[in-house]
Design a protein around this motif. Structure first.
Motif, short mmCIF file in Angstrom:
data_model
loop_
_atom_site.label_atom_id
_atom_site.label_comp_id
_atom_site.label_asym_id
_atom_site.label_seq_id
_atom_site.Cartn_x
_atom_site.Cartn_y
_atom_site.Cartn_z
N UNK A 1 0.85 -1.19 0.00
CA UNK A 1 0.00 0.00 0.00
C UNK A 1 0.89 1.25 0.00
N UNK A 2 0.65 2.22 -0.92
CA UNK A 2 1.48 3.42 -0.99
C UNK A 2 1.31 4.30 0.26
N UNK A 3 2.40 4.98 0.67
CA UNK A 3 2.33 5.84 1.85
C UNK A 3 1.23 6.90 1.77
N UNK A 4 0.89 7.34 0.54
CA UNK A 4 -0.14 8.36 0.39
C UNK A 4 -1.48 7.90 0.93
N UNK A 5 -1.76 6.62 0.82
CA UNK A 5 -3.03 6.10 1.35
C UNK A 5 -3.06 6.21 2.87
N UNK A 6 -1.95 5.88 3.50
CA UNK A 6 -1.86 6.01 4.96
C UNK A 6 -1.96 7.47 5.36
N UNK A 7 -1.31 8.34 4.58
CA UNK A 7 -1.35 9.78 4.87
C UNK A 7 -2.78 10.31 4.80
N UNK A 8 -3.50 9.95 3.73
CA UNK A 8 -4.88 10.43 3.56
C UNK A 8 -5.80 9.87 4.64
N UNK A 9 -5.54 8.62 5.05
CA UNK A 9 -6.34 8.03 6.13
C UNK A 9 -6.09 8.78 7.43
N UNK A 10 -4.84 9.15 7.67
CA UNK A 10 -4.51 9.92 8.86
C UNK A 10 -5.13 11.30 8.83
N UNK A 11 -5.12 11.93 7.65
CA UNK A 11 -5.72 13.25 7.48
C UNK A 11 -7.22 13.19 7.79
N UNK A 12 -7.88 12.21 7.24
CA UNK A 12 -9.32 12.07 7.48
C UNK A 12 -9.64 11.77 8.94
N UNK A 13 -8.84 10.90 9.55
CA UNK A 13 -9.05 10.56 10.95
C UNK A 13 -8.83 11.77 11.85
N UNK A 14 -7.75 12.50 11.58
CA UNK A 14 -7.45 13.68 12.39
C UNK A 14 -8.55 14.72 12.32
N UNK A 15 -9.04 14.98 11.11
CA UNK A 15 -10.10 15.97 10.94
C UNK A 15 -11.40 15.51 11.60
N UNK A 16 -11.72 14.24 11.50
CA UNK A 16 -12.97 13.75 12.07
C UNK A 16 -12.95 13.81 13.59
N UNK A 17 -11.78 13.63 14.20
CA UNK A 17 -11.70 13.66 15.65
C UNK A 17 -11.69 15.09 16.20
N UNK A 18 -11.17 16.03 15.42
CA UNK A 18 -10.96 17.38 15.94
C UNK A 18 -12.10 18.34 15.62
N UNK A 19 -12.96 17.98 14.65
CA UNK A 19 -13.95 18.93 14.16
C UNK A 19 -15.05 19.22 15.18
N UNK A 20 -15.32 18.31 16.10
CA UNK A 20 -16.38 18.56 17.09
C UNK A 20 -16.02 19.75 17.96
N UNK B 1 -0.32 12.63 8.36
CA UNK B 1 -1.62 13.06 7.84
C UNK B 1 -2.50 13.64 8.93
N UNK B 2 -2.49 12.99 10.11
CA UNK B 2 -3.29 13.49 11.24
C UNK B 2 -2.78 14.86 11.69
N UNK B 3 -1.45 15.02 11.69
CA UNK B 3 -0.87 16.32 12.06
C UNK B 3 -1.28 17.40 11.07
N UNK B 4 -1.27 17.06 9.79
CA UNK B 4 -1.69 18.01 8.76
C UNK B 4 -3.14 18.44 8.99
N UNK B 5 -3.97 17.47 9.35
CA UNK B 5 -5.37 17.78 9.63
C UNK B 5 -5.52 18.80 10.74
N UNK B 6 -4.69 18.68 11.78
CA UNK B 6 -4.73 19.63 12.89
C UNK B 6 -4.36 21.03 12.44
N UNK B 7 -3.28 21.15 11.66
CA UNK B 7 -2.86 22.46 11.18
C UNK B 7 -3.94 23.09 10.30
N UNK B 8 -4.49 22.30 9.39
CA UNK B 8 -5.52 22.82 8.49
C UNK B 8 -6.75 23.28 9.28
N UNK B 9 -7.19 22.45 10.22
CA UNK B 9 -8.41 22.77 10.95
C UNK B 9 -8.25 24.02 11.82
#
Length: 200
Positions: free
Chosen positions: A1-20, A150-158
């Motif tokens: 599995x390419x690293x980008x898939x793990x990165x995108x999964x982390x991004x989505x997980x991070x955003x879903x946990x932090x958005x509340x 990816x999760x870290x990126x989600x935090x910065x973006x959010x």
């Protein structure tokens, strides 16, 4: 599995946990509305999340299992702080303080950072989401490092989107009454989280 898939999964997980909307997000929203220390508050939140995610991904979540007293101590410290902060918000709403209006002089940078530090590091829910959950989920992916990034990126973006996007609501909060309603909502959020922590 390419690293980008793990990165995108982390991004989505991070955003879903932090958005509340929670204690941390409510404070960032308020700072964005009054346009006080927005960059530094957002940066502090994002870097703190990144540090906690790094702890989780590198396996430090086991500390909570090895030292349950630490988790309990953090929980009650968080409860005390959330009750105090909620009461402070209710008091501000009752008084309709001038400091709540956009463009007015708010807290110093040091006080604002101290406040967000307490809301971040004394909140067990932050630790649960970033260290425990993200750490556990990352272990399920072939590239946990990419997932964590990816999760870290989600935090910065959010956080930066929340802090700087809040100014779009400025016309609504030009009225003192809107600020009073916001303070009441923040107080309710703080006390609800405190009650949740007590119940746990």
């Amino acid at each position: 599995m390419p690293p980008m898939m793990s990165y995108l999964a982390g991004l989505g997980t991070g955003l879903s946990l932090i958005v509340a909307i929670g204690a941390q997000n409510a404070f960032v929203l308020k700072q964005g509305l009054i346009r006080q220390h927005v960059f530094w508050i957002c940066l502090f939140c994002a870097v703190s999340d990144a540090a906690l995610i790094l702890l989780g991904v590198t396996g430090m979540a086991r500390i909570g299992l090895a030292a349950p007293w630490l988790v309990q101590g953090m929980r009650w410290a968080g409860v005390a702080f959330l009750i105090w902060y909620g009461a402070r918000s209710f008091r501000a709403a009752w008084r309709g303080e001038k400091a709540l209006r956009p463009g007015s002089e708010g807290a110093s940078l040091a006080k604002a950072l101290a406040m967000i530090a307490a809301l971040t590091w004394l909140n067990p829910h932050v630790w649960l989401d970033t260290v425990v959950l993200v750490g556990a989920i990352s272990a399920q992916w072939p590239q946990p490092g990419a997932f964590g990034l990816g999760a870290m990126t989600g935090s910065f973006v959010f956080f930066f989107a929340l802090g700087y996007g809040a100014r779009l609501l400025a016309p609504v909060f030009a009225r003192p009454r809107a600020w009073q309603v916001l303070e009441v909502l923040i107080g309710v959020v703080m006390w609800t989280i405190a009650v949740t922590l007590i119940a746990e």
